[in-house]
Design a protein around this motif. Structure first.
Motif, PDB file in Angstrom:
ATOM      1  N   MET A 115      42.064  46.569 -24.256  1.00  0.00           N
ATOM      2  CA  MET A 115      43.421  46.314 -23.784  1.00  0.00           C
ATOM      3  C   MET A 115      43.408  46.149 -22.280  1.00  0.00           C
ATOM      4  O   MET A 115      42.474  46.590 -21.608  1.00  0.00           O
ATOM      5  N   THR A 116      44.425  45.483 -21.804  1.00  0.00           N
ATOM      6  CA  THR A 116      44.621  45.329 -20.375  1.00  0.00           C
ATOM      7  C   THR A 116      46.001  45.855 -20.038  1.00  0.00           C
ATOM      8  O   THR A 116      46.985  45.470 -20.672  1.00  0.00           O
ATOM      9  N   LEU A 117      46.066  46.753 -19.070  1.00  0.00           N
ATOM     10  CA  LEU A 117      47.335  47.311 -18.605  1.00  0.00           C
ATOM     11  C   LEU A 117      47.629  46.769 -17.223  1.00  0.00           C
ATOM     12  O   LEU A 117      46.764  46.794 -16.340  1.00  0.00           O
ATOM     13  N   GLU A 118      48.846  46.272 -17.063  1.00  0.00           N
ATOM     14  CA  GLU A 118      49.294  45.756 -15.772  1.00  0.00           C
ATOM     15  C   GLU A 118      50.501  46.550 -15.316  1.00  0.00           C
ATOM     16  O   GLU A 118      51.210  47.149 -16.130  1.00  0.00           O
ATOM     17  N   HIS A 119      50.744  46.542 -14.011  1.00  0.00           N
ATOM     18  CA  HIS A 119      51.896  47.236 -13.457  1.00  0.00           C
ATOM     19  C   HIS A 119      52.418  46.465 -12.247  1.00  0.00           C
ATOM     20  O   HIS A 119      51.798  45.489 -11.803  1.00  0.00           O
ATOM     21  N   TYR A 120      53.541  46.901 -11.744  1.00  0.00           N
ATOM     22  CA  TYR A 120      54.141  46.309 -10.564  1.00  0.00           C
ATOM     23  C   TYR A 120      53.945  47.315  -9.429  1.00  0.00           C
ATOM     24  O   TYR A 120      54.667  48.310  -9.356  1.00  0.00           O
ATOM     25  N   PRO A 121      52.934  47.102  -8.552  1.00  0.00           N
ATOM     26  CA  PRO A 121      52.638  48.073  -7.494  1.00  0.00           C
ATOM     27  C   PRO A 121      53.869  48.417  -6.652  1.00  0.00           C
ATOM     28  O   PRO A 121      54.674  47.557  -6.308  1.00  0.00           O
ATOM     29  N   GLY A 122      53.997  49.672  -6.350  1.00  0.00           N
ATOM     30  CA  GLY A 122      55.140  50.153  -5.582  1.00  0.00           C
ATOM     31  C   GLY A 122      56.291  50.526  -6.497  1.00  0.00           C
ATOM     32  O   GLY A 122      56.765  51.653  -6.483  1.00  0.00           O
ATOM     33  N   MET A 123      56.727  49.595  -7.315  1.00  0.00           N
ATOM     34  CA  MET A 123      57.823  49.859  -8.238  1.00  0.00           C
ATOM     35  C   MET A 123      57.401  50.882  -9.296  1.00  0.00           C
ATOM     36  O   MET A 123      58.172  51.783  -9.644  1.00  0.00           O
ATOM     37  N   THR A 124      56.192  50.750  -9.800  1.00  0.00           N
ATOM     38  CA  THR A 124      55.718  51.660 -10.842  1.00  0.00           C
ATOM     39  C   THR A 124      55.639  53.086 -10.309  1.00  0.00           C
ATOM     40  O   THR A 124      56.091  54.030 -10.962  1.00  0.00           O
ATOM     41  N   GLU A 125      55.081  53.265  -9.131  1.00  0.00           N
ATOM     42  CA  GLU A 125      54.979  54.597  -8.549  1.00  0.00           C
ATOM     43  C   GLU A 125      56.366  55.207  -8.328  1.00  0.00           C
ATOM     44  O   GLU A 125      56.572  56.394  -8.609  1.00  0.00           O
ATOM     45  N   LYS A 126      57.318  54.409  -7.841  1.00  0.00           N
ATOM     46  CA  LYS A 126      58.686  54.900  -7.636  1.00  0.00           C
ATOM     47  C   LYS A 126      59.317  55.307  -8.961  1.00  0.00           C
ATOM     48  O   LYS A 126      60.015  56.320  -9.048  1.00  0.00           O
ATOM     49  N   SER A 127      59.080  54.521  -9.978  1.00  0.00           N
ATOM     50  CA  SER A 127      59.612  54.826 -11.304  1.00  0.00           C
ATOM     51  C   SER A 127      59.031  56.139 -11.836  1.00  0.00           C
ATOM     52  O   SER A 127      59.762  56.996 -12.354  1.00  0.00           O
ATOM     53  N   LEU A 128      57.728  56.308 -11.711  1.00  0.00           N
ATOM     54  CA  LEU A 128      57.091  57.541 -12.176  1.00  0.00           C
ATOM     55  C   LEU A 128      57.580  58.743 -11.374  1.00  0.00           C
ATOM     56  O   LEU A 128      57.811  59.824 -11.944  1.00  0.00           O
ATOM     57  N   GLN A 129      57.751  58.579 -10.073  1.00  0.00           N
ATOM     58  CA  GLN A 129      58.266  59.691  -9.253  1.00  0.00           C
ATOM     59  C   GLN A 129      59.681  60.059  -9.682  1.00  0.00           C
ATOM     60  O   GLN A 129      60.025  61.249  -9.746  1.00  0.00           O
ATOM     61  N   ALA A 130      60.512  59.071 -10.002  1.00  0.00           N
ATOM     62  CA  ALA A 130      61.876  59.356 -10.465  1.00  0.00           C
ATOM     63  C   ALA A 130      61.856  60.130 -11.786  1.00  0.00           C
ATOM     64  O   ALA A 130      62.681  61.026 -12.001  1.00  0.00           O
ATOM     65  N   ILE A 131      60.918  59.806 -12.659  1.00  0.00           N
ATOM     66  CA  ILE A 131      60.788  60.526 -13.930  1.00  0.00           C
ATOM     67  C   ILE A 131      60.384  61.974 -13.677  1.00  0.00           C
ATOM     68  O   ILE A 131      60.962  62.907 -14.252  1.00  0.00           O
ATOM     69  N   VAL A 132      59.416  62.180 -12.811  1.00  0.00           N
ATOM     70  CA  VAL A 132      58.976  63.543 -12.477  1.00  0.00           C
ATOM     71  C   VAL A 132      60.119  64.304 -11.799  1.00  0.00           C
ATOM     72  O   VAL A 132      60.373  65.479 -12.109  1.00  0.00           O
TER      73      VAL A 132
END
Length: 186
Positions: free
Chosen positions: A51-68
């Motif tokens: 599998m290949t996983l892609e993300h949107y740098p910057g946005m993904t980290e902000k999203s994960l921080q909001a979840i935490v």
């Protein structure tokens, strides 16, 4: 003490080292709960070769921080860790590690599950699986959406219930069914 670490990376990680770092020097932590996600070799009955996983740098980290941050608002956590790999991965490889520490196990279990449920449905990751039938982008599962939705019904009521449930779980070890001292031998 509410500290969190969010990392998106291509390289693998050592679960033991990560958990040791999470709890290092924190004498107030009485529990660590974690979830480790792995690449399976089958999905929906079809073989998976990678599998290949892609993300949107910057946005993904902000999203994960909001979840935490949302988890830290609901439960009294000491620390939280989210590591998510991106790039090409093979079956049996590690994808994601979510770990939290708290004073008591009930809050740690609940917060870890909450973070993972939200990560699966709200974090901007895209997954493409490869197999004998070719490659295809994978949509979120209904079961993941349902798991995340249960946390939303009434946030204030859930916050109180989450804390009461965690407290009940933590107090379960104090009941007569689990004596604190070893029984006397005859």
């Amino acid at each position: 003490m509410n500290r969190s670490t969010i990392r998106i990376q291509t390289e693998d990680f050592d679960v033991g080292q990560e958990l040791a770092a999470l709890r290092a020097g924190d004498a107030g932590a009485g529990a660590v709960a974690s979830f480790l996600g792995l690449v399976r070799d089958v999905n929906a009955g079809a073989g998976v070769t990678g599998m290949t996983l892609e993300h949107y740098p910057g946005m993904t980290e902000k999203s994960l921080q909001a979840i935490v941050d949302a988890a830290q608002e609901r439960w009294t956590l000491r620390r939280a860790l989210v590591i998510h790999r991106v790039g090409a991965l093979l079956p049996c490889e590690q994808i994601v590690l979510v770990a939290v520490s708290s004073a008591h196990r009930g809050e740690a279990f609940a917060a870890c599950e909450f973070i993972m449920d939200y990560l699966k449905t709200r974090a901007p990751f895209w997954k493409r699986e490869e197999g004998s039938a070719g490659a295809a982008w994978v949509d979120a599962r209904e079961s993941d959406t349902a798991a995340a939705a249960r946390w939303e019904t009434n946030k204030q009521t859930n916050k109180q219930t989450d804390r009461q449930t965690a407290k009940s779980i933590d107090q379960a070890g104090e009941c007569e069914a689990f004596p604190q001292a070893a029984p006397a031998t005859p």
